[in-house]
Motif scaffolding. Structure first.
Motif, short mmCIF file in Angstrom:
data_model
loop_
_atom_site.label_atom_id
_atom_site.label_comp_id
_atom_site.label_asym_id
_atom_site.label_seq_id
_atom_site.Cartn_x
_atom_site.Cartn_y
_atom_site.Cartn_z
N ALA A 114 7.49 53.96 -1.25
CA ALA A 114 7.74 53.11 -0.07
C ALA A 114 8.88 52.12 -0.34
CB ALA A 114 6.47 52.38 0.34
N ARG A 115 8.90 51.54 -1.54
CA ARG A 115 9.98 50.61 -1.89
C ARG A 115 11.31 51.34 -2.04
NH1 ARG A 115 6.14 48.39 -5.55
NH2 ARG A 115 7.06 49.69 -7.16
N ALA A 116 11.32 52.42 -2.79
CA ALA A 116 12.56 53.12 -3.13
C ALA A 116 13.16 53.87 -1.95
CB ALA A 116 12.32 54.08 -4.30
N GLN A 117 12.32 54.55 -1.19
CA GLN A 117 12.84 55.40 -0.11
C GLN A 117 13.03 54.66 1.21
OE1 GLN A 117 13.84 58.61 -0.72
NE2 GLN A 117 13.34 58.08 -2.83
N TRP A 118 12.18 53.68 1.47
CA TRP A 118 12.20 53.02 2.77
C TRP A 118 12.48 51.52 2.67
CZ3 TRP A 118 6.94 55.58 4.32
CH2 TRP A 118 7.15 56.93 4.65
N GLN A 119 12.65 50.99 1.46
CA GLN A 119 12.84 49.56 1.24
C GLN A 119 11.70 48.75 1.88
OE1 GLN A 119 15.75 51.55 2.35
NE2 GLN A 119 15.71 51.88 0.15
N ALA A 120 10.52 49.30 1.87
CA ALA A 120 9.35 48.61 2.44
C ALA A 120 9.04 47.37 1.62
CB ALA A 120 8.14 49.53 2.46
N THR A 121 8.65 46.31 2.32
CA THR A 121 8.29 45.06 1.65
C THR A 121 6.78 44.84 1.59
OG1 THR A 121 8.51 43.83 3.71
CG2 THR A 121 10.46 43.95 2.29
N GLU A 122 6.03 45.70 2.29
CA GLU A 122 4.58 45.60 2.22
C GLU A 122 3.95 46.95 2.53
OE1 GLU A 122 3.17 42.69 5.05
OE2 GLU A 122 3.41 44.06 6.72
N LEU A 123 2.75 47.12 2.01
CA LEU A 123 1.92 48.29 2.28
C LEU A 123 0.74 47.81 3.09
CD1 LEU A 123 2.35 51.22 1.26
CD2 LEU A 123 0.71 50.73 -0.54
N THR A 124 0.44 48.49 4.20
CA THR A 124 -0.72 48.14 5.02
C THR A 124 -1.67 49.33 5.08
OG1 THR A 124 0.24 48.90 7.11
CG2 THR A 124 0.70 46.62 6.46
N MET A 125 -2.89 49.06 5.38
CA MET A 125 -3.89 50.12 5.52
C MET A 125 -5.07 49.58 6.31
SD MET A 125 -5.63 49.95 1.72
CE MET A 125 -6.10 51.61 1.89
N THR A 126 -5.95 50.47 6.72
CA THR A 126 -7.21 50.05 7.33
C THR A 126 -8.35 50.72 6.57
OG1 THR A 126 -7.14 51.81 8.99
CG2 THR A 126 -6.25 49.65 9.63
N VAL A 127 -9.44 49.98 6.42
CA VAL A 127 -10.63 50.45 5.72
C VAL A 127 -11.84 50.10 6.57
CG1 VAL A 127 -12.00 50.25 3.60
CG2 VAL A 127 -9.52 50.07 3.48
N ILE A 128 -12.81 50.99 6.61
CA ILE A 128 -14.06 50.69 7.32
C ILE A 128 -14.70 49.47 6.66
CG2 ILE A 128 -16.38 51.54 7.88
CD1 ILE A 128 -15.18 54.38 7.97
N VAL A 129 -15.00 48.45 7.45
CA VAL A 129 -15.46 47.17 6.88
C VAL A 129 -16.75 47.30 6.08
CG1 VAL A 129 -14.30 45.73 8.59
CG2 VAL A 129 -16.63 46.47 9.02
N GLN A 130 -17.56 48.29 6.39
CA GLN A 130 -18.81 48.48 5.67
C GLN A 130 -18.59 49.03 4.25
OE1 GLN A 130 -18.32 49.27 8.89
NE2 GLN A 130 -19.91 48.14 9.95
N ARG A 131 -17.37 49.38 3.89
CA ARG A 131 -17.05 49.96 2.59
C ARG A 131 -16.69 48.84 1.60
NH1 ARG A 131 -14.95 54.94 2.27
NH2 ARG A 131 -15.85 54.76 0.22
N ALA A 132 -17.62 47.95 1.32
CA ALA A 132 -17.37 46.77 0.49
C ALA A 132 -16.83 47.13 -0.90
CB ALA A 132 -18.64 45.95 0.36
N GLU A 133 -17.38 48.16 -1.53
CA GLU A 133 -16.94 48.55 -2.88
C GLU A 133 -15.49 49.04 -2.85
OE1 GLU A 133 -18.31 51.54 -6.52
OE2 GLU A 133 -19.45 51.52 -4.66
N LEU A 134 -15.14 49.78 -1.81
CA LEU A 134 -13.77 50.28 -1.69
C LEU A 134 -12.79 49.14 -1.40
CD1 LEU A 134 -11.91 52.74 -1.69
CD2 LEU A 134 -12.45 53.03 0.74
N ILE A 135 -13.17 48.22 -0.51
CA ILE A 135 -12.32 47.07 -0.23
C ILE A 135 -12.11 46.25 -1.50
CG2 ILE A 135 -12.21 44.86 1.01
CD1 ILE A 135 -13.54 46.35 3.40
N ALA A 136 -13.16 46.07 -2.29
CA ALA A 136 -13.04 45.34 -3.56
C ALA A 136 -12.06 46.04 -4.51
CB ALA A 136 -14.40 45.18 -4.21
N TRP A 137 -12.08 47.38 -4.53
CA TRP A 137 -11.15 48.14 -5.37
C TRP A 137 -9.71 47.84 -4.96
CZ3 TRP A 137 -7.44 52.02 -4.91
CH2 TRP A 137 -7.11 52.73 -6.07
N TYR A 138 -9.46 47.85 -3.65
CA TYR A 138 -8.10 47.54 -3.16
C TYR A 138 -7.71 46.09 -3.46
CZ TYR A 138 -7.77 52.03 -0.80
OH TYR A 138 -7.70 53.36 -0.53
N GLU A 139 -8.65 45.17 -3.33
CA GLU A 139 -8.34 43.77 -3.64
C GLU A 139 -7.95 43.61 -5.11
OE1 GLU A 139 -10.77 40.91 -0.65
OE2 GLU A 139 -12.03 42.06 -2.01
N ARG A 140 -8.61 44.34 -6.01
CA ARG A 140 -8.25 44.28 -7.43
C ARG A 140 -6.85 44.83 -7.68
NH1 ARG A 140 -13.62 46.05 -7.78
NH2 ARG A 140 -13.01 48.18 -8.38
#
Length: 176
Positions: A114-140
């Motif tokens: 994303a940085r190299a090909q598109w010069q993106a400055t941020e990555l966004t995503m959506t996660v089902i809010v009930q997936r607490a363990e997965l959200i914690a993985w992304y936060e780490r």
């Protein structure tokens, strides 16, 4: 798992069948329960289908990245170019490969692309809010919760058949 063992490439239309199988194995049904990313407790039905994957592969501002080892597809993710952002989705790792660093390596490659090909400055995503363990993985891994919620597409079985009435997505963002 040595990330150097992984080979990355951009998916083509010939990868559609393998991609659908990979995504389904990571999120739905009994096979997905071998890994920790399963949504089988929240949703029945499909996670994606051939038409949806073919559409992503054909979209000019979208890329599906594949991670392979010795020619075997282990993981994938999809990136959409959205101005100075890149949307990160369809992130799937074979259940028998989860927990060994493959996911971290794919995320790192998605960020690099994303940085190299598109010069993106941020990555966004959506996660089902009930997936607490997965959200914690992304936060780490540097993502932050935004509190921005969007509804689950109830009634559209292309995205699965919900097992509960309160599903919603939360937007996560990571500065690149």
């Amino acid at each position: 798992m040595d990330a150097a063992e992984l080979a990355f490439r951009t998916a083509t239309a010939q990868d559609t069948v393998a991609l659908v199988e990979l995504v389904e194995s990571a999120y739905r049904g009994e096979a997905s329960k071998a890994g920790w990313t399963t949504e089988a407790d929240l949703l029945d039905g499909q996670r994606t289908d051939h038409e949806a994957v073919a559409e992503l592969l054909a979209a000019p501002e979208s890329r599906v990245l594949l991670a392979e080892r010795a020619g075997r597809l282990l993981a994938c993710c999809q990136l959409d170019r959205r101005g100075t952002s890149a949307y990160f989705g369809m992130f799937s790792v074979r259940p028998d490969q989860q927990g060994g660093g493959v996911g971290r390596a794919v995320l790192a490659e998605a960020e690099r692309y994303a940085r190299a090909q598109w010069q993106a400055t941020e990555l966004t995503m959506t996660v089902i809010v009930q997936r607490a363990e997965l959200i914690a993985w992304y936060e780490r891994r540097g993502f932050r919760r935004t509190g921005e919620l969007s509804p689950f597409p109830y009634g559209d079985e292309r995205f699965g058949v919900p097992k509960r009435p309160d599903l919603a997505f939360e937007k996560l963002v990571k500065a690149l």
